[in-house]
Design a protein around this motif. Structure first.
Motif, PDB file in Angstrom:
ATOM      1  N   UNK A   1      27.913 -35.880 -44.796  1.00 22.66           N
ATOM      2  CA  UNK A   1      27.856 -34.410 -44.788  1.00 22.66           C
ATOM      3  C   UNK A   1      28.818 -33.901 -43.718  1.00 22.66           C
ATOM      4  N   UNK A   2      29.863 -33.192 -44.113  1.00 18.57           N
ATOM      5  CA  UNK A   2      30.836 -32.717 -43.132  1.00 18.57           C
ATOM      6  C   UNK A   2      30.321 -31.496 -42.389  1.00 18.57           C
TER       7      UNK A   2
ATOM      8  N   UNK B   1      22.400 -26.469 -42.619  1.00 18.63           N
ATOM      9  CA  UNK B   1      21.174 -27.114 -42.151  1.00 18.63           C
ATOM     10  C   UNK B   1      21.484 -28.379 -41.359  1.00 18.63           C
ATOM     11  N   UNK B   2      22.448 -29.157 -41.856  1.00 16.03           N
ATOM     12  CA  UNK B   2      22.822 -30.399 -41.177  1.00 16.03           C
ATOM     13  C   UNK B   2      23.388 -30.107 -39.792  1.00 16.03           C
TER      14      UNK B   2
ATOM     15  N   UNK C   1      27.162 -28.112 -50.294  1.00 18.72           N
ATOM     16  CA  UNK C   1      26.831 -26.707 -50.491  1.00 18.72           C
ATOM     17  C   UNK C   1      26.623 -26.077 -49.128  1.00 18.72           C
ATOM     18  N   UNK C   2      26.824 -24.767 -49.059  1.00 12.61           N
ATOM     19  CA  UNK C   2      26.734 -24.063 -47.782  1.00 12.61           C
ATOM     20  C   UNK C   2      25.384 -24.261 -47.095  1.00 12.61           C
ATOM     21  N   UNK C   3      24.245 -24.091 -47.778  1.00 12.11           N
ATOM     22  CA  UNK C   3      22.969 -24.256 -47.071  1.00 12.11           C
ATOM     23  C   UNK C   3      22.772 -25.669 -46.513  1.00 12.11           C
TER      24      UNK C   3
ATOM     25  N   UNK D   1      37.859 -33.440 -50.504  1.00 15.00           N
ATOM     26  CA  UNK D   1      36.815 -33.242 -49.487  1.00 15.00           C
ATOM     27  C   UNK D   1      35.443 -33.181 -50.144  1.00 15.00           C
ATOM     28  N   UNK D   2      35.359 -32.502 -51.293  1.00 12.92           N
ATOM     29  CA  UNK D   2      34.093 -32.385 -52.011  1.00 12.92           C
ATOM     30  C   UNK D   2      33.585 -33.753 -52.446  1.00 12.92           C
ATOM     31  N   UNK D   3      34.469 -34.598 -52.941  1.00 12.78           N
ATOM     32  CA  UNK D   3      34.065 -35.929 -53.398  1.00 12.78           C
ATOM     33  C   UNK D   3      33.635 -36.816 -52.234  1.00 12.78           C
ATOM     34  N   UNK D   4      34.242 -36.623 -51.077  1.00 13.59           N
ATOM     35  CA  UNK D   4      33.793 -37.364 -49.891  1.00 13.59           C
ATOM     36  C   UNK D   4      32.341 -37.038 -49.600  1.00 13.59           C
ATOM     37  N   UNK D   5      31.979 -35.746 -49.752  1.00 13.04           N
ATOM     38  CA  UNK D   5      30.608 -35.322 -49.508  1.00 13.04           C
ATOM     39  C   UNK D   5      29.615 -35.972 -50.441  1.00 13.04           C
ATOM     40  N   UNK D   6      30.050 -36.334 -51.651  1.00 10.09           N
ATOM     41  CA  UNK D   6      29.146 -36.990 -52.595  1.00 10.09           C
ATOM     42  C   UNK D   6      28.829 -38.417 -52.176  1.00 10.09           C
TER      43      UNK D   6
END
Length: 319
Positions: A156-157, A236-237, A230-232, A147-152
């Motif tokens: 933005x999930x 924000x998104x 990241x959480x912020x 999931x983290x790599x998808x975000x890269x």
């Protein structure tokens, strides 16, 4: 009473006893040196001190406590160096000379060394239950990293996917440290699961705290620079609307810089994201505190200190 230095000494001896490792042995030591440097700098190292604290509260044998904490450190080191390779965060020394491929191979070797150490250093009747905990945690961590790599990749999930990611990464690893220590001390399976739940809450809390530190207090955030979740950013998104949302998306579309990181932080503060992040963090903190209280370990001074780290810390936390 087992200490963090005892754990590093044990690993030094254990690595030295491995036959035929050659230069791989040198790279393994280089990975572990990162943890030792952090311990020498800060005077503590959560990856080791967290399981040692639980072991103390359970009145466990100091030698087995040293062994389980050493296994936790090997497990962490495997995940850390592979995560660095995937996130393009490898340190120049030694990886500029050896390459990311050797970093991944070294990380893999540390995972197998973790499992091997359980057979070599734990009582035989504890090896099976403890090994299963690390194996299941390792698989959960690969799902979280997915999931983290998808975000890269620029996608933005939502918050729910972010929480799934941190539960699968730092949550799974700290859950394993707590559960493995509980299993080593012969607790019934239901109690072991409760310790795993406490560790997952604490690991998720630490990830959120690191996320806020990265943007608000670090000189230049690797998470921001590499487009990691990241959480912020996730909040924000999901929360920002209108002009603020347009400005937020415009900043993310620009090549990262220290100046833009500052602008991003100011924009999120105007949009109330700092308050949203604090609310999310406090949910995990209260969950971890309640579980620690329920399990009878909340009185440990080190665990108490971990659970009281502020929502916007001034230093990063090892996860």
């Amino acid at each position: 009473m087992a200490t963090t230095r005892d754990v590093f000494d044990l690993l030094h001896q254990y690595l030295g006893a491995q036959i035929g490792a050659g230069t791989l042995h040198e790279l393994q030591r280089a990975v572990l040196a990162k943890s030792r440097a952090a311990f020498d700098r800060d005077g503590h190292w959560p990856i080791v001190d967290f399981p040692l604290a639980i072991h103390r509260q359970l009145n466990g044998d100091p030698r087995s406590g040293t062994a389980i904490a050493a296994a936790c450190l090997l497990f962490y080191s495997f995940a850390d160096v592979i995560d660095d390779a995937q996130d393009h965060d490898l340190t120049p020394d030694p990886w500029e000379r050896w390459g990311w491929e050797q970093a991944v191979n070294t990380g893999t070797s540390l995972l197998f060394l973790c499992l091997q150490s359980l057979h070599d250093l734990l009582p035989p009747d504890k090896v099976g239950p403890v090994s299963e905990i690390f194996v299941r945690a390792g698989f959960a961590m690969t799902a979280g990293q997915h999931v983290d790599l998808i975000g890269q990749g620029g996608e933005i999930p939502g918050v729910s996917e972010y929480l799934q990611m941190i539960e699968g990464k730092s949550g799974a690893s700290f859950g394993a440290y707590a559960a493995a220590t509980a299993a080593l001390n012969g607790l019934p399976s239901a109690r072991v699961k409760d310790f795993a739940e406490m560790g997952r809450a604490l690991g998720g809390l630490f990830q959120m705290l690191n996320d806020t530190y990265e943007l608000w207090d670090s000189r230049y955030s690797p998470d921001y620079a590499n487009g990691r979740l990241s959480l912020p950013i996730v909040l924000a998104h999901e929360q920002l609307q209108g002009v603020l949302r347009e400005a937020f998306l415009a900043l993310l579309s620009e090549p990262p810089s220290l100046e833009l990181q500052y602008d991003l932080v100011m924009l999120m503060e105007r949009g109330g994201i700092k308050e949203y992040a604090t609310l999310r963090i406090e949910v995990y903190r209260k969950r971890a505190q309640a579980l620690a209280q329920q399990l009878g370990v909340a009185g440990d001074p080190y665990l108490k200190r971990l659970l009281e780290i502020p929502a916007f810390p001034e230093t990063p936390i090892a996860i």
